[in-house]
Design an enzyme around this catalytic site. Structure first.
Site, PDB file in Angstrom:
ATOM      1  CE  LYS A  81      -1.930  -1.498   3.750  1.00 10.20           C
ATOM      2  NZ  LYS A  81      -2.785  -1.796   4.918  1.00 10.20           N
ATOM      3  CB  THR A  99      -7.647   8.268   6.585  1.00 12.70           C
ATOM      4  OG1 THR A  99      -6.589   8.767   7.430  1.00 12.70           O
ATOM      5  CG2 THR A  99      -7.904   9.257   5.468  1.00 12.70           C
ATOM      6  N   GLY A 126      -8.811   3.620  10.234  1.00 11.36           N
ATOM      7  CA  GLY A 126      -9.347   2.314   9.868  1.00 11.36           C
ATOM      8  C   GLY A 126      -9.127   1.914   8.423  1.00 11.36           C
ATOM      9  CB  THR A 127      -7.257   3.487   5.628  1.00 11.53           C
ATOM     10  OG1 THR A 127      -7.804   4.777   5.878  1.00 11.53           O
ATOM     11  CG2 THR A 127      -7.122   3.277   4.143  1.00 11.53           C
ATOM     12  N   GLY A 128      -6.501   0.702   6.716  1.00  9.21           N
ATOM     13  CA  GLY A 128      -5.841  -0.581   6.479  1.00  9.21           C
ATOM     14  C   GLY A 128      -6.705  -1.766   6.856  1.00  9.21           C
TER      15      GLY A 128
END
Length: 263
Positions: free
Chosen positions: A175, A206, A208-210
């Site tokens: 990522k 953002t 919690g994106t992963g």
């Protein structure tokens, strides 16, 4: 009666609801699957950071896993915060008994920079957990932690992917969200290579994106998509969730897992 695909998350609890188990279950519901959980740790966490973390006993983790797997069954698994060598080892032993896709999000630190993986657990992630992964989804900080490879530009993503693949997962999804410019990720199994690009949204919320991306990949794998299609669909979902992220509290708010429903 139609039974939705069943997806299991093995991860920590985020009391603020933005990441961890809570983000995973929201993602799984949004993508048409039945989410189930094995909680590995409980955190006191909000928009400002992690105020405390308490690891669950290995026996509690094993019991949760067997309760779900032995009765209900699973069609894909996603792992997140595992925190200690004992937990990583136990989870790896449990996952080795399954014959379903496993998405490993090798969580090292929180969005706010709080450590979520003990230093002496990193080697166990390398040697015991990553070889079981259908897809590993490290960000650039986690790539550095696991392999020593430092990526400072898009060209370095290919080197990072090769270093992660050398640890044993079938596919590596690197990522590149921490780089400048568009949000660029690379997915490869060493022979196929897919570059995934999305516009960078001007939104600081953002959290919690992963977790969301890894849970989305697992959900699409449980629905029967192959890895490239599952990752592509997950990238589309998380990009929309980032664009719709909203403020909560005084710090960084979460991505919006229900952005499609609200739209």
């Amino acid at each position: 009666m139609t039974i939705p695909p069943r997806v299991l998350t093995v991860a920590g609890s985020d009391s603020g609801g933005g990441a961890g188990i809570q983000a995973d279950l929201k993602t799984m519901l949004a993508l048409g699957t039945h989410g189930m959980s094995v909680i590995t740790a409980v955190t006191a966490q909000n928009s400002l950071g992690v105020q405390g973390a308490w690891e669950l006993p290995v026996d509690a983790v094993r019991a949760q896993f067997h309760s779900v797997v032995d009765d209900i069954g699973v069609q894909a698994v996603k792992t997140g915060m595992l925190s200690s060598p004992a937990l990583v080892t136990a989870v790896a032993e449990l996952l080795a008994t399954l014959g379903v896709p496993v998405v490993v999000d090798p969580v090292g630190v929180s969005k706010h920079g709080d450590p979520l993986l003990a230093a002496d657990a990193v080697e166990v992630v390398r040697t015991r957990l990553l070889p079981l992964a259908t897809v590993a989804t490290p960000n650039l900080d986690e790539v550095r932690q696991l392999t020593g490879v430092v990526v400072d530009g898009e060209a370095g993503l290919r080197e990072a992917a090769a270093a992660i693949l050398a640890l044993g997962p079938r596919w590596a999804l690197i990522k590149g969200g921490h780089l400048d410019g568009d949000a660029v990720d690379v997915l490869t199994d060493g022979s196929e290579e897919h570059w995934l690009r999305a516009p960078r949204h001007d939104n600081r919320h953002t959290h919690g994106t992963g977790c969301t991306l890894a849970a989305a990949v697992a959900s699409y794998l449980a629905r029967g998509l192959d890895v490239p299609d599952a990752v592509g669909a997950a990238k589309e979902y998380v990009t929309g969730a980032i664009a719709a992220g909203f403020p909560l509290g005084a710090g960084i708010g979460p991505v919006d897992h229900a952005w499609r429903q609200r739209g």
